[in-house]
Design a protein around this motif. Structure first.
Motif, PDB file in Angstrom:
ATOM      1  N   UNK A   1       8.853  15.494  73.332  1.00  0.00           N
ATOM      2  CA  UNK A   1      10.034  14.706  74.387  1.00  0.00           C
ATOM      3  C   UNK A   1      10.929  15.702  75.392  1.00  0.00           C
ATOM      4  N   UNK A   2      11.862  15.221  75.871  1.00  0.00           N
ATOM      5  CA  UNK A   2      12.743  15.780  76.947  1.00  0.00           C
ATOM      6  C   UNK A   2      14.324  15.167  76.771  1.00  0.00           C
ATOM      7  N   UNK A   3      15.113  15.670  76.761  1.00  0.00           N
ATOM      8  CA  UNK A   3      16.359  14.573  76.684  1.00  0.00           C
ATOM      9  C   UNK A   3      17.515  14.892  76.244  1.00  0.00           C
ATOM     10  N   UNK A   4      19.127  14.151  76.006  1.00  0.00           N
ATOM     11  CA  UNK A   4      20.397  15.097  75.458  1.00  0.00           C
ATOM     12  C   UNK A   4      20.094  15.043  74.956  1.00  0.00           C
ATOM     13  N   UNK A   5      21.303  15.538  73.809  1.00  0.00           N
ATOM     14  CA  UNK A   5      21.368  15.475  72.241  1.00  0.00           C
ATOM     15  C   UNK A   5      21.529  14.322  71.958  1.00  0.00           C
ATOM     16  N   UNK A   6      22.226  12.980  72.415  1.00  0.00           N
ATOM     17  CA  UNK A   6      22.164  11.720  71.801  1.00  0.00           C
ATOM     18  C   UNK A   6      20.715  10.988  71.717  1.00  0.00           C
ATOM     19  N   UNK A   7      20.439  11.256  72.934  1.00  0.00           N
ATOM     20  CA  UNK A   7      18.987  10.942  73.370  1.00  0.00           C
ATOM     21  C   UNK A   7      17.613  11.462  72.237  1.00  0.00           C
TER      22      UNK A   7
END
Length: 276
Positions: free
Chosen positions: A253-259
Motif C-alpha cells: 500500500x502507499x499513502x500519506x502517513x495518516x492513511x
C-alpha cells in the motif's frame, strides 16, 4: 484515499499524484534469487522535492528494491525511470552521473583515508585522474583549479554536517553516527537530485539523529529529494509526506502517513497476520 495494488498489476497509475512532479517511477520490478522471489512486481512513484519513506517487515524486499533502483542489481523484469529516462539495469556509477545516489546501511568509508580525503575522492571524472595530463604541463593549471573547487566544496560539506573538526582524522576512527554523517556528505559531493538512504539513522544516538534530520530537511528545502528505508515508524510518520509499504516482495500500500496508520493490512503485515 489510499492507493492499492492487486497482485501482478502495476500501481503506477494508482499512486500518481497529478499535481506532483514525478521524479522516479518504479514499475513491476521482479527479482529472484535461487527460485525465491525477492521482488514480485514492486511499483511506486516518488515526487520531486519530497521525503518518501519505504517501510516493511524484515525480508519485505526493501534493500533489494534499493539495489535494483541504484544499479547494484539488475531486475529480472520491470522498469526504473528517473527524470523521464529509463535507467533499468544501468550500473551504479551511471545512475550517480544522472543524479541518483544511494547510501548504505553500513557506511562504506575509506578507513585509511582522512575524512576530507573521503569527500574529495567522491566526484567522478576528475581531471587529475587522467595519466596523460602529467605529460602535458599546460593542462596542470586546469587540474589545480578543479582540485581547489573540489576542496572548497568538500569543506562546505564538512561544515554543513558539523564534522569539520574531524577533517584530518582517519575515517576508520569515527563513531557509527559520525560515519553516517560522512556517508551522506560524500553522497552529496556528487550533487544528486535523488538520494536513496538505507537506514540512515540505524545506530545513531538521539543528538546525531536530530542533526541528520535537520540536515535532510534543509537539503529538501534546497531541492533535493529523498527516498529512505527506516524501521523507526514514529520517525517515518513524522517526517515523510508519503509512505510506501512493502510486504513479501510486493507493494502492499502507499499513502500519506495518516492513511498508512489507519490501514489494517499494514498492521497485519507487521504483526505477522494474513494479508488480504
Amino acid at each position: 484515499m489510499t492507493a492499492e495494488r492487486s497482485a501482478g498489476a502495476s500501481a503506477v497509475e494508482a499512486t500518481r499524484d497529478s499535481d506532483a512532479d514525478t521524479l522516479l517511477t518504479v514499475d513491476s520490478l521482479r527479482k529472484s534469487f535461487g527460485g525465491i522471489d525477492a521482488l514480485n512486481g514492486v511499483s511506486f512513484e516518488v515526487s520531486s522535492g519530497t521525503i518518501t519513506g519505504l517501510i516493511g517487515p524484515n525480508g519485505a524486499g526493501k534493500s533489494t528494491t534499493f539495489n535494483v533502483i541504484s544499479g547494484v542489481l539488475s531486475p529480472d523484469s520491470g522498469t526504473v525511470t528517473f527524470v523521464d529516462e529509463e535507467i533499468t539495469g544501468l550500473p551504479s556509477h551511471q545512475t550517480a552521473q544522472r543524479g541518483l545516489v544511494r547510501t548504505f546501511q553500513l557506511a562504506r568509508e575509506f578507513k585509511n583515508m582522512t575524512v576530507l580525503e573521503n569527500l574529495m575522492v567522491a566526484p567522478e571524472g576528475q581531471a587529475g585522474e587522467a595519466a596523460w595530463r602529467a605529460v602535458f604541463p599546460g593542462t596542470r593549471d586546469d587540474v589545480r583549479h578543479q582540485e581547489e573547487e573540489i576542496f572548497e566544496r568538500a569543506w562546505e560539506m564538512l561544515e554543513f554536517f558539523d564534522i569539520d573538526h574531524l577533517a584530518l582524522e582517519n575515517a576508520g576512527s569515527l563513531s557509527g553516527g559520525q560515519r553516517k554523517l560522512l556517508e551522506l556528505a560524500r553522497a552529496l559531493m556528487l550533487d544528486p537530485e535523488l538520494l536513496l538512504l538505507d537506514e540512515p539513522f540505524a545506530g545513531v544516538n538521539p543528538s546525531l539523529e536530530e542533526r541528520l534530520l535537520e540536515r535532510i530537511g534543509t537539503l529538501r528545502e534546497q531541492g533535493h529529494t529523498f527516498l529512505l528505508v527506516e524501521h523507526d515508524m514514529d520517525l517515518i510518520m513524522e517526517h515523510c509526506e508519503r509512505v510506501i509499504v512493502m510486504h513479501q516482495g510486493e507493494t502492499l500500500v502507499t499513502g500519506t502517513p495518516e492513511e498508512i496508520k489507519s490501514e489494517e493490512r499494514v498492521v497485519e503485515a507487521y504483526l505477522g497476520g494474513d494479508v488480504a
